[in-house]
Scaffold this motif. Structure first.
Motif, PDB file in Angstrom:
ATOM      1  N   MET A  28       0.845  -1.177   0.000  1.00  0.00           N
ATOM      2  CA  MET A  28       0.000   0.000   0.000  1.00  0.00           C
ATOM      3  C   MET A  28       0.890   1.241   0.000  1.00  0.00           C
ATOM      4  O   MET A  28       1.881   1.308   0.696  1.00  0.00           O
ATOM      5  N   ALA A  29       0.543   2.249  -0.806  1.00  0.00           N
ATOM      6  CA  ALA A  29       1.357   3.453  -0.933  1.00  0.00           C
ATOM      7  C   ALA A  29       0.513   4.694  -0.689  1.00  0.00           C
ATOM      8  O   ALA A  29      -0.711   4.638  -0.638  1.00  0.00           O
ATOM      9  N   LEU A  30       1.227   5.795  -0.537  1.00  0.00           N
ATOM     10  CA  LEU A  30       0.591   7.103  -0.424  1.00  0.00           C
ATOM     11  C   LEU A  30       0.704   7.815  -1.766  1.00  0.00           C
ATOM     12  O   LEU A  30       1.720   7.687  -2.456  1.00  0.00           O
ATOM     13  N   GLU A  31      -0.298   8.595  -2.099  1.00  0.00           N
ATOM     14  CA  GLU A  31      -0.214   9.474  -3.254  1.00  0.00           C
ATOM     15  C   GLU A  31       0.211  10.843  -2.726  1.00  0.00           C
ATOM     16  O   GLU A  31      -0.444  11.410  -1.863  1.00  0.00           O
ATOM     17  N   LEU A  32       1.324  11.375  -3.222  1.00  0.00           N
ATOM     18  CA  LEU A  32       1.825  12.679  -2.808  1.00  0.00           C
ATOM     19  C   LEU A  32       1.714  13.650  -3.965  1.00  0.00           C
ATOM     20  O   LEU A  32       2.187  13.378  -5.068  1.00  0.00           O
ATOM     21  N   GLU A  33       1.063  14.792  -3.696  1.00  0.00           N
ATOM     22  CA  GLU A  33       1.015  15.880  -4.662  1.00  0.00           C
ATOM     23  C   GLU A  33       1.470  17.151  -3.970  1.00  0.00           C
ATOM     24  O   GLU A  33       0.997  17.470  -2.881  1.00  0.00           O
ATOM     25  N   ILE A  34       2.410  17.857  -4.608  1.00  0.00           N
ATOM     26  CA  ILE A  34       2.841  19.164  -4.136  1.00  0.00           C
ATOM     27  C   ILE A  34       2.499  20.147  -5.244  1.00  0.00           C
ATOM     28  O   ILE A  34       3.018  20.040  -6.362  1.00  0.00           O
ATOM     29  N   LEU A  35       1.605  21.072  -4.921  1.00  0.00           N
ATOM     30  CA  LEU A  35       1.098  22.024  -5.901  1.00  0.00           C
ATOM     31  C   LEU A  35       1.524  23.435  -5.540  1.00  0.00           C
ATOM     32  O   LEU A  35       1.402  23.855  -4.385  1.00  0.00           O
ATOM     33  N   ILE A  36       2.042  24.165  -6.541  1.00  0.00           N
ATOM     34  CA  ILE A  36       2.336  25.585  -6.393  1.00  0.00           C
ATOM     35  C   ILE A  36       1.565  26.294  -7.506  1.00  0.00           C
ATOM     36  O   ILE A  36       1.084  25.641  -8.433  1.00  0.00           O
ATOM     37  N   PRO A  37       1.395  27.610  -7.423  1.00  0.00           N
ATOM     38  CA  PRO A  37       0.559  28.284  -8.421  1.00  0.00           C
ATOM     39  C   PRO A  37       0.962  28.018  -9.879  1.00  0.00           C
ATOM     40  O   PRO A  37       0.097  27.910 -10.745  1.00  0.00           O
ATOM     41  N   GLU A  38       2.245  27.850 -10.140  1.00  0.00           N
ATOM     42  CA  GLU A  38       2.715  27.687 -11.514  1.00  0.00           C
ATOM     43  C   GLU A  38       2.568  26.276 -12.067  1.00  0.00           C
ATOM     44  O   GLU A  38       2.511  26.089 -13.277  1.00  0.00           O
ATOM     45  N   LYS A  39       2.565  25.268 -11.171  1.00  0.00           N
ATOM     46  CA  LYS A  39       2.593  23.893 -11.678  1.00  0.00           C
ATOM     47  C   LYS A  39       2.367  22.873 -10.568  1.00  0.00           C
ATOM     48  O   LYS A  39       2.363  23.198  -9.383  1.00  0.00           O
ATOM     49  N   LYS A  40       2.232  21.628 -10.991  1.00  0.00           N
ATOM     50  CA  LYS A  40       2.240  20.493 -10.075  1.00  0.00           C
ATOM     51  C   LYS A  40       3.706  20.097  -9.956  1.00  0.00           C
ATOM     52  O   LYS A  40       4.304  19.562 -10.890  1.00  0.00           O
ATOM     53  N   LEU A  41       4.292  20.379  -8.806  1.00  0.00           N
ATOM     54  CA  LEU A  41       5.730  20.169  -8.613  1.00  0.00           C
ATOM     55  C   LEU A  41       6.068  18.696  -8.459  1.00  0.00           C
ATOM     56  O   LEU A  41       7.048  18.200  -9.007  1.00  0.00           O
ATOM     57  N   VAL A  42       5.251  17.972  -7.684  1.00  0.00           N
ATOM     58  CA  VAL A  42       5.474  16.541  -7.434  1.00  0.00           C
ATOM     59  C   VAL A  42       4.129  15.831  -7.516  1.00  0.00           C
ATOM     60  O   VAL A  42       3.133  16.314  -6.989  1.00  0.00           O
ATOM     61  N   SER A  43       4.123  14.695  -8.183  1.00  0.00           N
ATOM     62  CA  SER A  43       2.963  13.802  -8.212  1.00  0.00           C
ATOM     63  C   SER A  43       3.513  12.387  -8.263  1.00  0.00           C
ATOM     64  O   SER A  43       3.953  11.925  -9.319  1.00  0.00           O
ATOM     65  N   GLU A  44       3.564  11.726  -7.098  1.00  0.00           N
ATOM     66  CA  GLU A  44       4.244  10.433  -6.979  1.00  0.00           C
ATOM     67  C   GLU A  44       3.489   9.492  -6.052  1.00  0.00           C
ATOM     68  O   GLU A  44       2.808   9.946  -5.128  1.00  0.00           O
ATOM     69  N   GLN A  45       3.663   8.218  -6.257  1.00  0.00           N
ATOM     70  CA  GLN A  45       3.267   7.201  -5.290  1.00  0.00           C
ATOM     71  C   GLN A  45       4.490   6.987  -4.401  1.00  0.00           C
ATOM     72  O   GLN A  45       5.572   6.665  -4.903  1.00  0.00           O
ATOM     73  N   VAL A  46       4.332   7.200  -3.083  1.00  0.00           N
ATOM     74  CA  VAL A  46       5.472   7.150  -2.170  1.00  0.00           C
ATOM     75  C   VAL A  46       5.160   6.231  -0.991  1.00  0.00           C
ATOM     76  O   VAL A  46       3.999   5.891  -0.745  1.00  0.00           O
ATOM     77  N   ASP A  47       6.206   5.877  -0.260  1.00  0.00           N
ATOM     78  CA  ASP A  47       6.052   5.006   0.908  1.00  0.00           C
ATOM     79  C   ASP A  47       5.765   5.788   2.190  1.00  0.00           C
ATOM     80  O   ASP A  47       5.046   5.316   3.061  1.00  0.00           O
ATOM     81  N   SER A  48       6.352   6.996   2.310  1.00  0.00           N
ATOM     82  CA  SER A  48       6.160   7.815   3.508  1.00  0.00           C
ATOM     83  C   SER A  48       6.461   9.271   3.194  1.00  0.00           C
ATOM     84  O   SER A  48       7.163   9.578   2.228  1.00  0.00           O
ATOM     85  N   VAL A  49       5.940  10.156   4.052  1.00  0.00           N
ATOM     86  CA  VAL A  49       6.170  11.600   3.921  1.00  0.00           C
ATOM     87  C   VAL A  49       6.426  12.153   5.320  1.00  0.00           C
ATOM     88  O   VAL A  49       5.747  11.774   6.274  1.00  0.00           O
ATOM     89  N   VAL A  50       7.399  13.053   5.441  1.00  0.00           N
ATOM     90  CA  VAL A  50       7.648  13.775   6.689  1.00  0.00           C
ATOM     91  C   VAL A  50       7.651  15.253   6.333  1.00  0.00           C
ATOM     92  O   VAL A  50       8.333  15.679   5.392  1.00  0.00           O
ATOM     93  N   LEU A  51       6.841  16.039   7.083  1.00  0.00           N
ATOM     94  CA  LEU A  51       6.759  17.466   6.795  1.00  0.00           C
ATOM     95  C   LEU A  51       6.619  18.279   8.057  1.00  0.00           C
ATOM     96  O   LEU A  51       6.326  17.741   9.118  1.00  0.00           O
ATOM     97  N   GLU A  52       6.875  19.580   7.922  1.00  0.00           N
ATOM     98  CA  GLU A  52       6.890  20.472   9.080  1.00  0.00           C
ATOM     99  C   GLU A  52       5.624  21.315   9.106  1.00  0.00           C
ATOM    100  O   GLU A  52       5.469  22.237   8.313  1.00  0.00           O
ATOM    101  N   THR A  53       4.726  20.980  10.044  1.00  0.00           N
ATOM    102  CA  THR A  53       3.489  21.737  10.208  1.00  0.00           C
ATOM    103  C   THR A  53       3.720  22.860  11.220  1.00  0.00           C
ATOM    104  O   THR A  53       4.776  22.928  11.851  1.00  0.00           O
ATOM    105  N   LEU A  54       2.717  23.705  11.385  1.00  0.00           N
ATOM    106  CA  LEU A  54       2.811  24.781  12.371  1.00  0.00           C
ATOM    107  C   LEU A  54       2.907  24.234  13.790  1.00  0.00           C
ATOM    108  O   LEU A  54       3.391  24.909  14.701  1.00  0.00           O
ATOM    109  N   SER A  55       2.456  22.974  13.992  1.00  0.00           N
ATOM    110  CA  SER A  55       2.493  22.347  15.319  1.00  0.00           C
ATOM    111  C   SER A  55       3.719  21.473  15.529  1.00  0.00           C
ATOM    112  O   SER A  55       3.899  20.899  16.596  1.00  0.00           O
TER     113      SER A  55
END
Length: 134
Positions: A1-28
């Motif tokens: 089982m995988a995750l679908e990761l999309e990173i979108l910026i106003p100009e384009k879809k920067l990343v669109s991948e099936q990935v195993d894990s994601v680590v990111l920095e939230t406000l919390s």
């Protein structure tokens, strides 16, 4: 089982991948996302987003935005995000030094101070993104 990761910026879809894990920095704070993660909507700070695919880690500099996690899909909406291939390390280091000097030598204009702090954080995030590959 995988995750679908999309990173979108106003100009384009920067990343669109099936990935195993994601680590990111939230406000919390930093969060890790694996398949089956609970639904979440959160703000993002300027930081390094890491994702793993087939045992290989990739890094993306994300400069503020939002993340939605829903049914094994991670969607990042950001005003600015950069892959390591898009970052110029010399420019990031120069921006850091120039911005730091402006912060030290400036008056107490809170709006200008905040803008300089955001610029400083962007240059730090860019350098952190490339540190692994340097």
């Amino acid at each position: 089982m995988a995750l679908e990761l999309e990173i979108l910026i106003p100009e384009k879809k920067l990343v669109s991948e099936q990935v195993d894990s994601v680590v990111l920095e939230t406000l919390s704070g930093e969060i890790g996302v694996l398949p089956g993660h609970c639904s979440l909507l959160s703000g993002l700070t300027s930081g390094v987003l890491r994702y793993e695919k087939d045992g290989k880690e990739e890094l993306v500099a994300v400069h503020y935005g939002y993340v939605q996690i829903y049914e094994d899909k991670v969607t990042v909406l950001a005003k600015l995000a950069e892959t390591r291939l898009e970052i110029n390390i010399d420019r990031a280091k120069k921006a850091y030094e120039e911005t730091k000097a402006k912060l030290v030598n400036q008056d107490t204009d809170d709006t200008h101070t905040k803008l300089l702090e955001v610029k400083l954080q962007r240059s730090i995030t860019r350098q952190k993104t490339l540190r692994k590959y340097g």
